[in-house]
Motif scaffolding. Sequence first.
Motif, mmCIF file in Angstrom:
data_model
loop_
_atom_site.group_PDB
_atom_site.id
_atom_site.type_symbol
_atom_site.label_atom_id
_atom_site.label_comp_id
_atom_site.label_asym_id
_atom_site.label_seq_id
_atom_site.Cartn_x
_atom_site.Cartn_y
_atom_site.Cartn_z
ATOM 1 N N GLN A 222 -15.774 -13.789 29.141
ATOM 2 C CA GLN A 222 -16.483 -13.429 27.905
ATOM 3 C C GLN A 222 -17.893 -12.913 28.173
ATOM 4 O O GLN A 222 -18.339 -11.940 27.558
ATOM 5 C CB GLN A 222 -16.547 -14.662 26.989
ATOM 6 C CG GLN A 222 -17.223 -14.440 25.661
ATOM 7 C CD GLN A 222 -16.328 -13.739 24.664
ATOM 8 O OE1 GLN A 222 -16.202 -12.514 24.710
ATOM 9 N NE2 GLN A 222 -15.708 -14.479 23.766
ATOM 10 N N GLU A 223 -18.608 -13.543 29.096
ATOM 11 C CA GLU A 223 -20.001 -13.179 29.358
ATOM 12 C C GLU A 223 -20.137 -12.014 30.336
ATOM 13 O O GLU A 223 -21.220 -11.460 30.511
ATOM 14 C CB GLU A 223 -20.791 -14.378 29.899
ATOM 15 C CG GLU A 223 -21.071 -15.467 28.875
ATOM 16 C CD GLU A 223 -19.819 -16.289 28.561
ATOM 17 O OE1 GLU A 223 -19.014 -16.500 29.483
ATOM 18 O OE2 GLU A 223 -19.656 -16.683 27.395
ATOM 19 N N SER A 224 -19.064 -11.671 31.006
ATOM 20 C CA SER A 224 -19.102 -10.583 31.990
ATOM 21 C C SER A 224 -17.743 -9.890 31.974
ATOM 22 O O SER A 224 -16.892 -10.146 32.810
ATOM 23 C CB SER A 224 -19.409 -11.124 33.386
ATOM 24 O OG SER A 224 -19.444 -10.079 34.353
ATOM 25 N N SER A 225 -17.543 -8.999 31.007
ATOM 26 C CA SER A 225 -16.227 -8.403 30.791
ATOM 27 C C SER A 225 -16.069 -7.002 31.365
ATOM 28 O O SER A 225 -14.993 -6.416 31.291
ATOM 29 C CB SER A 225 -15.906 -8.372 29.286
ATOM 30 O OG SER A 225 -16.880 -7.603 28.585
ATOM 31 N N GLU A 226 -17.159 -6.449 31.931
ATOM 32 C CA GLU A 226 -17.089 -5.133 32.579
ATOM 33 C C GLU A 226 -17.891 -5.165 33.868
ATOM 34 O O GLU A 226 -19.018 -5.662 33.896
ATOM 35 C CB GLU A 226 -17.681 -4.040 31.682
ATOM 36 C CG GLU A 226 -16.820 -3.595 30.544
ATOM 37 C CD GLU A 226 -17.436 -2.404 29.826
ATOM 38 O OE1 GLU A 226 -18.022 -1.526 30.494
ATOM 39 O OE2 GLU A 226 -17.341 -2.367 28.593
ATOM 40 N N ILE A 227 -17.296 -4.625 34.945
ATOM 41 C CA ILE A 227 -17.985 -4.598 36.239
ATOM 42 C C ILE A 227 -17.635 -3.292 36.951
ATOM 43 O O ILE A 227 -16.475 -2.879 36.970
ATOM 44 C CB ILE A 227 -17.574 -5.794 37.138
ATOM 45 C CG1 ILE A 227 -17.916 -7.120 36.482
ATOM 46 C CG2 ILE A 227 -18.237 -5.687 38.510
ATOM 47 C CD1 ILE A 227 -17.457 -8.323 37.276
ATOM 48 N N ASP A 228 -18.638 -2.646 37.551
ATOM 49 C CA ASP A 228 -18.402 -1.521 38.449
ATOM 50 C C ASP A 228 -18.227 -2.098 39.849
ATOM 51 O O ASP A 228 -19.149 -2.684 40.407
ATOM 52 C CB ASP A 228 -19.582 -0.546 38.426
ATOM 53 C CG ASP A 228 -19.591 0.304 37.165
ATOM 54 O OD1 ASP A 228 -18.527 0.851 36.819
ATOM 55 O OD2 ASP A 228 -20.652 0.412 36.530
ATOM 56 N N VAL A 229 -17.042 -1.903 40.410
ATOM 57 C CA VAL A 229 -16.750 -2.539 41.701
ATOM 58 C C VAL A 229 -17.013 -1.623 42.874
ATOM 59 O O VAL A 229 -17.059 -2.080 44.015
ATOM 60 C CB VAL A 229 -15.290 -3.054 41.741
ATOM 61 C CG1 VAL A 229 -15.055 -4.055 40.631
ATOM 62 C CG2 VAL A 229 -14.296 -1.910 41.643
ATOM 63 N N CYS A 230 -17.119 -0.324 42.660
ATOM 64 C CA CYS A 230 -17.459 0.596 43.755
ATOM 65 C C CYS A 230 -17.867 1.942 43.187
ATOM 66 O O CYS A 230 -17.646 2.202 42.017
ATOM 67 C CB CYS A 230 -16.284 0.746 44.723
ATOM 68 S SG CYS A 230 -14.774 1.374 43.980
#
Length: 230
Positions: A222-230
């Motif tokens: 919920q607090e971190s629902s999108e991440i750029d992984v590379c």
Amino acid sequence: MKIELHDSILKQVPNFKVGFIFYKDIVIDESPQMLKGRLDFFQEKIAADLHEQTVLDYKGVLEWRDIFKKLDIDPTRYRPSHEALFRRVAKGKRLPFLNSAVDLNNFFSLQYEIPIGLYNKDVLQDYIKIFIGTKNERLEGLNHRINNMEGKIVSVDSIGPFGSPIVDSHRSKVETTTRNAVQIFYLQPSLPLNKSEQLLQSAAKMFTQLHSGESSIFLLHQESSEIDVC
């Protein structure tokens, strides 16, 4: 590549969380005897336990059935993949040995009592999004059957659906030629974040011990629902 857990799931199950492990430069082969023996022993233990209890007595099975109900998915008609594994063992049918990566993935799914998908990262394009499918989502399963993913949890890239906690696609299957992979852990919502991270670290360590290569871990919630992984 961006990974995203969509609000269409989080609004219904606020503590929903998904773990990603990206693997680079791995070597997949036939499962070593150690893994085959460990998977066989674990299935024997499950079969013995099921003489005294039912599949629904496993906390992870029951919790995932509850998740499906909250998302208006019928868990009897569309079983979470780990429950299908438990039910196969309950019927006395051993899991077939396919390759070291898939066999270890099945072991993790039984051990952690959660659905886990394993995919060839090199065929995935641009992003990975996990959301509730619409009428446009279709997935060709490992058995080449076309699955309608409307109203179900589905993982998609820019090409289309490639996985879910119910069925995985033929397009993204992992074989001995696969060198880069991504593993998606549909974690139990009740598992605390620190325990979720420990689970992912333990799984990544065991996977790379068997297949070499490097791993990168990400946890969406919920607090971190999108991440750029590379």
